[in-house]
Design a protein around this motif. Structure first.
Motif, PDB file in Angstrom:
ATOM      1  N   ASP A 615     -33.003  48.409  65.852  1.00 31.48           N
ATOM      2  CA  ASP A 615     -32.420  49.739  65.861  1.00 31.48           C
ATOM      3  C   ASP A 615     -33.506  50.799  65.974  1.00 31.48           C
ATOM      4  O   ASP A 615     -33.474  51.661  66.840  1.00 31.48           O
ATOM      5  N   GLY A 616     -34.479  50.740  65.015  1.00 29.22           N
ATOM      6  CA  GLY A 616     -35.572  51.693  65.073  1.00 29.22           C
ATOM      7  C   GLY A 616     -35.102  53.124  64.894  1.00 29.22           C
ATOM      8  O   GLY A 616     -33.967  53.422  64.598  1.00 29.22           O
ATOM      9  N   GLY A 617     -36.042  54.060  65.081  1.00 31.30           N
ATOM     10  CA  GLY A 617     -35.695  55.469  65.063  1.00 31.30           C
ATOM     11  C   GLY A 617     -35.775  56.117  63.703  1.00 31.30           C
ATOM     12  O   GLY A 617     -35.652  57.331  63.583  1.00 31.30           O
ATOM     13  N   ASN A 618     -35.992  55.366  62.626  1.00 32.12           N
ATOM     14  CA  ASN A 618     -36.068  55.930  61.288  1.00 32.12           C
ATOM     15  C   ASN A 618     -37.356  55.470  60.618  1.00 32.12           C
ATOM     16  O   ASN A 618     -37.885  54.403  60.916  1.00 32.12           O
ATOM     17  N   ASP A 619     -37.851  56.314  59.713  1.00 31.90           N
ATOM     18  CA  ASP A 619     -39.078  56.004  58.991  1.00 31.90           C
ATOM     19  C   ASP A 619     -38.733  55.587  57.570  1.00 31.90           C
ATOM     20  O   ASP A 619     -37.939  56.254  56.893  1.00 31.90           O
ATOM     21  N   TYR A 620     -39.320  54.483  57.108  1.00 31.60           N
ATOM     22  CA  TYR A 620     -39.076  54.006  55.767  1.00 31.60           C
ATOM     23  C   TYR A 620     -40.405  53.718  55.080  1.00 31.60           C
ATOM     24  O   TYR A 620     -41.382  53.342  55.722  1.00 31.60           O
ATOM     25  N   THR A 621     -40.432  53.887  53.773  1.00 32.07           N
ATOM     26  CA  THR A 621     -41.628  53.670  52.979  1.00 32.07           C
ATOM     27  C   THR A 621     -41.493  52.373  52.195  1.00 32.07           C
ATOM     28  O   THR A 621     -40.532  52.195  51.446  1.00 32.07           O
ATOM     29  N   VAL A 622     -42.442  51.479  52.387  1.00 31.39           N
ATOM     30  CA  VAL A 622     -42.476  50.209  51.669  1.00 31.39           C
ATOM     31  C   VAL A 622     -43.565  50.271  50.618  1.00 31.39           C
ATOM     32  O   VAL A 622     -44.731  50.466  50.937  1.00 31.39           O
ATOM     33  N   GLU A 623     -43.175  50.170  49.335  1.00 35.78           N
ATOM     34  CA  GLU A 623     -44.154  50.041  48.249  1.00 35.78           C
ATOM     35  C   GLU A 623     -44.282  48.557  47.954  1.00 35.78           C
ATOM     36  O   GLU A 623     -43.461  47.968  47.228  1.00 35.78           O
ATOM     37  N   TYR A 624     -45.299  47.988  48.506  1.00 37.05           N
ATOM     38  CA  TYR A 624     -45.405  46.542  48.619  1.00 37.05           C
ATOM     39  C   TYR A 624     -45.452  45.858  47.259  1.00 37.05           C
ATOM     40  O   TYR A 624     -44.740  44.882  47.018  1.00 37.05           O
ATOM     41  N   ARG A 625     -46.300  46.355  46.363  1.00 37.80           N
ATOM     42  CA  ARG A 625     -46.455  45.708  45.063  1.00 37.80           C
ATOM     43  C   ARG A 625     -45.236  45.915  44.173  1.00 37.80           C
ATOM     44  O   ARG A 625     -44.926  45.081  43.332  1.00 37.80           O
ATOM     45  N   LYS A 626     -44.541  47.012  44.344  1.00 37.17           N
ATOM     46  CA  LYS A 626     -43.355  47.287  43.535  1.00 37.17           C
ATOM     47  C   LYS A 626     -42.098  46.644  44.111  1.00 37.17           C
ATOM     48  O   LYS A 626     -41.028  46.730  43.514  1.00 37.17           O
ATOM     49  N   LYS A 627     -42.228  46.066  45.298  1.00 43.49           N
ATOM     50  CA  LYS A 627     -41.103  45.409  45.967  1.00 43.49           C
ATOM     51  C   LYS A 627     -39.936  46.378  46.191  1.00 43.49           C
ATOM     52  O   LYS A 627     -38.785  46.100  45.871  1.00 43.49           O
ATOM     53  N   THR A 628     -40.272  47.524  46.746  1.00 43.82           N
ATOM     54  CA  THR A 628     -39.251  48.520  47.052  1.00 43.82           C
ATOM     55  C   THR A 628     -39.432  49.033  48.473  1.00 43.82           C
ATOM     56  O   THR A 628     -40.534  49.009  49.030  1.00 43.82           O
ATOM     57  N   CYS A 629     -38.324  49.494  49.043  1.00 37.78           N
ATOM     58  CA  CYS A 629     -38.330  50.136  50.357  1.00 37.78           C
ATOM     59  C   CYS A 629     -37.290  51.250  50.308  1.00 37.78           C
ATOM     60  O   CYS A 629     -36.239  51.107  49.666  1.00 37.78           O
ATOM     61  N   THR A 630     -37.544  52.351  50.982  1.00 38.83           N
ATOM     62  CA  THR A 630     -36.603  53.469  50.934  1.00 38.83           C
ATOM     63  C   THR A 630     -35.314  53.178  51.683  1.00 38.83           C
ATOM     64  O   THR A 630     -34.365  53.948  51.578  1.00 38.83           O
ATOM     65  N   CYS A 631     -35.226  52.077  52.413  1.00 39.54           N
ATOM     66  CA  CYS A 631     -33.934  51.680  52.976  1.00 39.54           C
ATOM     67  C   CYS A 631     -33.016  51.147  51.883  1.00 39.54           C
ATOM     68  O   CYS A 631     -31.795  51.063  52.062  1.00 39.54           O
ATOM     69  N   GLY A 632     -33.595  50.772  50.740  1.00 38.02           N
ATOM     70  CA  GLY A 632     -32.820  50.339  49.587  1.00 38.02           C
ATOM     71  C   GLY A 632     -32.491  48.864  49.534  1.00 38.02           C
ATOM     72  O   GLY A 632     -32.107  48.344  48.474  1.00 38.02           O
ATOM     73  N   LYS A 633     -32.612  48.151  50.623  1.00 38.45           N
ATOM     74  CA  LYS A 633     -32.109  46.780  50.683  1.00 38.45           C
ATOM     75  C   LYS A 633     -32.959  45.798  49.878  1.00 38.45           C
ATOM     76  O   LYS A 633     -32.430  44.838  49.307  1.00 38.45           O
ATOM     77  N   TRP A 634     -34.273  46.026  49.840  1.00 32.67           N
ATOM     78  CA  TRP A 634     -35.130  45.096  49.100  1.00 32.67           C
ATOM     79  C   TRP A 634     -34.772  45.111  47.616  1.00 32.67           C
ATOM     80  O   TRP A 634     -34.676  44.077  46.967  1.00 32.67           O
ATOM     81  N   GLN A 635     -34.582  46.313  47.065  1.00 30.36           N
ATOM     82  CA  GLN A 635     -34.244  46.422  45.651  1.00 30.36           C
ATOM     83  C   GLN A 635     -32.854  45.857  45.363  1.00 30.36           C
ATOM     84  O   GLN A 635     -32.620  45.216  44.333  1.00 30.36           O
ATOM     85  N   ILE A 636     -31.913  46.114  46.256  1.00 25.27           N
ATOM     86  CA  ILE A 636     -30.521  45.744  46.012  1.00 25.27           C
ATOM     87  C   ILE A 636     -30.309  44.243  46.142  1.00 25.27           C
ATOM     88  O   ILE A 636     -29.704  43.608  45.279  1.00 25.27           O
ATOM     89  N   TYR A 637     -30.829  43.642  47.219  1.00 26.91           N
ATOM     90  CA  TYR A 637     -30.590  42.224  47.484  1.00 26.91           C
ATOM     91  C   TYR A 637     -31.631  41.307  46.854  1.00 26.91           C
ATOM     92  O   TYR A 637     -31.461  40.092  46.861  1.00 26.91           O
ATOM     93  N   ARG A 638     -32.738  41.893  46.342  1.00 28.73           N
ATOM     94  CA  ARG A 638     -33.856  41.095  45.815  1.00 28.73           C
ATOM     95  C   ARG A 638     -34.411  40.163  46.885  1.00 28.73           C
ATOM     96  O   ARG A 638     -34.901  39.082  46.611  1.00 28.73           O
ATOM     97  N   PHE A 639     -34.320  40.599  48.100  1.00 31.67           N
ATOM     98  CA  PHE A 639     -34.775  39.817  49.252  1.00 31.67           C
ATOM     99  C   PHE A 639     -35.444  40.794  50.218  1.00 31.67           C
ATOM    100  O   PHE A 639     -34.876  41.844  50.498  1.00 31.67           O
ATOM    101  N   PRO A 640     -36.657  40.499  50.733  1.00 34.14           N
ATOM    102  CA  PRO A 640     -37.357  41.469  51.581  1.00 34.14           C
ATOM    103  C   PRO A 640     -36.509  41.911  52.768  1.00 34.14           C
ATOM    104  O   PRO A 640     -35.917  41.087  53.472  1.00 34.14           O
TER     105      PRO A 640
END
Length: 746
Positions: A615-640
């Protein structure tokens, strides 16, 4: 046989699609093409044609073809997998006006994973990951490395950044990723990366289809009569009345039966066994047992197909069930001995009773029963800390409800946890069910449970008033599909229906705000209705501490209800034994899959999760050590998410190292390292020192068979903005009614 009528086939691939009200909706990344089907193809020829149009190699690809179509003005879908499913496609093309086949195409490239790591796989898909890196913000703590065009600031690396769509985490000290002690014993055969031996990614066992989790609400496939087969079933469709008569007579001849036509009208046909025919002029038949067999077929109002609506009789079916499994009375007599044998054979199995106040010291009167099998309880303790609860009607002569409690195992399949039979879904019965679950199944090591359900008053009462289930000891979340269903009772609009789902399911505040503006622009009252429901209960974006683990609906419990539809017809002992036999069979199959799995993640997690889009077109921030991404999916699903996997690819790390341990193969093996044991013969069961009988007030006295089909609700309603083509009742052509049909005889 009628001549073949060409039709258009439209293919969709790469992006995300959905089929609503006869229209295919797809995102910007979806690719599509079309071709005309000019003659009947075999399944293999059809696959060849698709591969040619989407330009992939058939020899190195495994295709999944999902057909979208409308039938009886209902949007449905069905997988094309064989010649039989192709026959269904041709049946639709011949009988549906202006038919067009919309097909979503997915494929997997077949290859051996021998001496291949997870990173090798990811590097093999460099295109999508490079796109993902372009739109991903990488943040590293205390990592030092060289890069091109990156700005370094206090140990952080940033491409672009935007304000996080989620509030800062305020999680408690409990750690979802904390791996239990003594875990190494389950890691045999699991190598860093993927397998050192060949492993079939298509290990999605066919035997597990009943327990497979649906990605969307599916309707039943059309059951179409096949002239080459002598099978007839309730609900089967036919092209014409003559086909119905021919099929029924041929079936009766093969069964050495005689029938008579009880009624025949332009849109109705009934037949019964010859023994039930009223005797008029001829002498009565002596000593002939009365057979209650009957069949009814009717022509559907909204199209010209015929369908079997009655087959045999409920009385015959009930008698057959009683002959095999015994009556309710005999089941109650055997129940104490059976339960003791079940508990003694399988350690940890729980069966508890709540007797009716009318019970005596000599004989208890049944009211509630709760049961859970030991191996399933142990497996549940390693699952995601979520349970989906639901209730459904019993279908036999004894009125009651079956309550179930379901979770998901490490391979993302349904895990039945606990069952109960109660008289009704009331505050009392639900409170008792949750109390039993808390005392005998729940384990503090899992953390705080999240209960997903509809808004039944009995469940809400427990979650708000029972100290063991109130926040912060447990959390209650509503099924989004039920929220939408209730919403549609008051606001009948397709646009509002889609926006309601978007508001509840999005993981980003930005998308939430957009959907909110859209729905308020269409109907302020509709927004106020949704706004009056506590947001944390039904929206993912406001789900505090992300208790849902990404589970939106109660589909897993309703799927199990569908699997248990046969058990709901049985008397009580047979019903409990049905769940026992079913759970044993599934436990064995999962044990085999877990034991043979040599990858770090179970097969279904590899196939379904390690996916990206373009899809592309959007910017997201990945905090690698905290296992978070501003798309929200990593935190919600506990899966990268795809952005996190892109960062893993860039860093040279293994994505599965950042997957929650509850999705690891080691967990999968630990869940199924127990044993079920069969029951001994009933002759060896010990005599129980108590007796039980059923409540006579719960016995159904109505004649006939209970309605087995689901009752249509507001989700089946046609809305004004939906396109609907009205056809003539005589010639089935649009543009006029039957009164003005040119083919009508004056």
């Amino acid at each position: 046989m009628s001549s073949f009528r060409p039709f258009l086939v439209k293919l969709y691939w790469n992006g995300e699609t959905c089929y609503v009200n006869g229209v295919v909706n797809y995102d910007e990344s979806t690719l599509s093409t079309s071709f005309i089907m000019r003659y009947r193809m075999t399944y293999e020829q059809f696959v060849d044609e698709i591969c040619k149009h989407i330009q992939i190699q058939k020899e190195s690809s495994i295709l999944n073809l999902l057909l979208y179509y409308s039938f009886q003005s209902i949007s449905e879908s069905s997988y094309l997998v064989s010649e039989e499913s192709m026959n269904m496609l041709y049946f639709l093309a011949e009988n549906e006006l202006h038919f067009m086949a919309h097909i979503k195409v997915k494929w997997q490239t077949t290859f051996s994973l021998q001496q291949t790591s997870c990173m090798d796989l990811l590097r093999g898909f460099s295109g999508p990951f490079e796109v993902g890196v372009d739109h991903t913000t990488v943040m590293q703590e205390n990592d030092h490395c060289e890069s091109d065009g990156f700005e370094h600031s206090e140990g952080h690396m940033t491409i672009e950044s935007e304000e996080s769509e989620f509030p800062p985490s305020n999680d408690e000290s409990e750690n979802d990723d904390a791996v239990p002690e003594s875990w190494d014993r389950y890691n045999f055969g699991v190598h860093q990366g993927f397998s050192q031996a060949t492993f079939d990614l298509n290990v999605e066992a066919e035997e597990l289809n009943d327990y497979g989790l649906p990605d969307f609400d599916e309707e039943e496939d059309m059951d179409i009569w096949n002239e080459d087969s002598n099978e007839l079933r309730l609900g089967m469709y036919f092209n014409s009345k003559n086909d119905v008569i021919y099929a029924v007579r041929r079936w009766n001849v093969s069964c050495n039966r005689e029938i008579y036509v009880a009624d025949s009208k332009p849109s109705l046909w009934k037949a019964r066994c010859k023994t039930a025919q009223p005797q008029r002029d001829s002498a009565p038949v002596i000593n002939t047992p009365l057979c209650r067999w009957r069949v009814t077929a009717s022509k559907r109002r909204n199209h010209h197909l015929w369908r079997i609506t009655t087959w045999t009789s409920w009385i015959a079916r009930r008698l057959a069930i009683e002959k095999i499994h015994g009556s309710w009375e005999s089941n109650f007599e055997e129940l104490p001995r059976y339960v003791e044998a079940l508990k003694s054979s399988n350690d940890g199995t729980v069966v508890n009773w709540f007797h009716h106040p009318h019970s005596t010291q000599e004989c208890a009167v049944f009211k509630f029963v709760f049961w859970a099998f030991g191996p399933c309880i142990k497996a549940f303790h390693l699952c995601q800390p979520i349970i989906s609860v639901d209730g459904t009607h019993l279908k036999g002569p004894y009125k009651g409800k079956l309550l179930i409690d379901v979770s998901k195992n490490a391979n993302n399949y349904i895990l039945p946890v606990a069952y109960a039979i109660v008289d009704e879904e009331t505050n009392e019965s639900w409170s008792w069910f949750f109390q039993q679950f808390h005392q005998h199944v729940r384990n503090n090591s899992m953390g705080k449970l999240c209960v997903i359900s509809d808004r039944h008053k009995g469940i809400v009462n427990v979650m708000e008033n029972d100290e063991d289930w109130m926040e912060p000891k447990a959390y209650h979340r509503y099924c989004l599909r039920h929220i939408r269903s209730n919403f549609m009772i008051n606001f009948k609009s397709v646009s509002l229906k889609k926006l309601c789902w978007a508001i509840g399911s999005t993981t980003q505040r930005r998308k939430y705000r957009f959907a909110k503006r859209e729905i308020r622009g269409l109907n302020e009252e509709a927004w106020q209705y949704l706004n009056n429901i506590e947001k944390s209960k039904w929206t993912v974006v406001f789900d505090e501490r992300r208790r849902r683990w990404g589970n939106l609906t109660t589909n897993i419990s309703e799927s199990l209800n569908n699997v248990l539809r046969g058990a709901r017809l049985l008397p009580i002992k047979a019903c409990i034994d049905f769940t026992f036999q079913r759970d044993v069979a599934q436990y064995v199959k999962h044990t085999e899959i877990a034991t043979s799995c040599t990858t770090a993640l179970p097969p279904r997690m590899v196939i379904s999760r390690l996916q990206t889009n373009e899809d592309g077109g959007n910017d997201y921030t990945v905090e690698y050590r905290k296992k978070t991404c501003t798309c929200g999916k990593w935190q919600i699903y506990r899966f990268p998410c795809s952005h996190a996997i892109a960062v893993c690819h860039w860093r040279g790390d293994q994505p599965h190292d950042f997957v929650n341990y509850r999705f690891h193969t080691a967990t999968y093996r630990a869940q199924y390292d127990g044993h079920f044991y069969p029951l001994s013969h009933s002759d060896h069961w010990r005599e129980a020192d108590w007796r039980i009988r059923g409540d006579t007030s719960r016995i159904t006295v109505l004649r006939g068979r209970r309605r087995a089909r689901r009752i249509h609700n507001e989700m089946d309603v046609h809305y004004p903005e939906e396109r609907r083509t009205r056809l003539c009742g005589l010639c089935r052509q649009p543009g006029h009614t039957i009164n003005r049909c040119p083919n009508r005889q004056q």
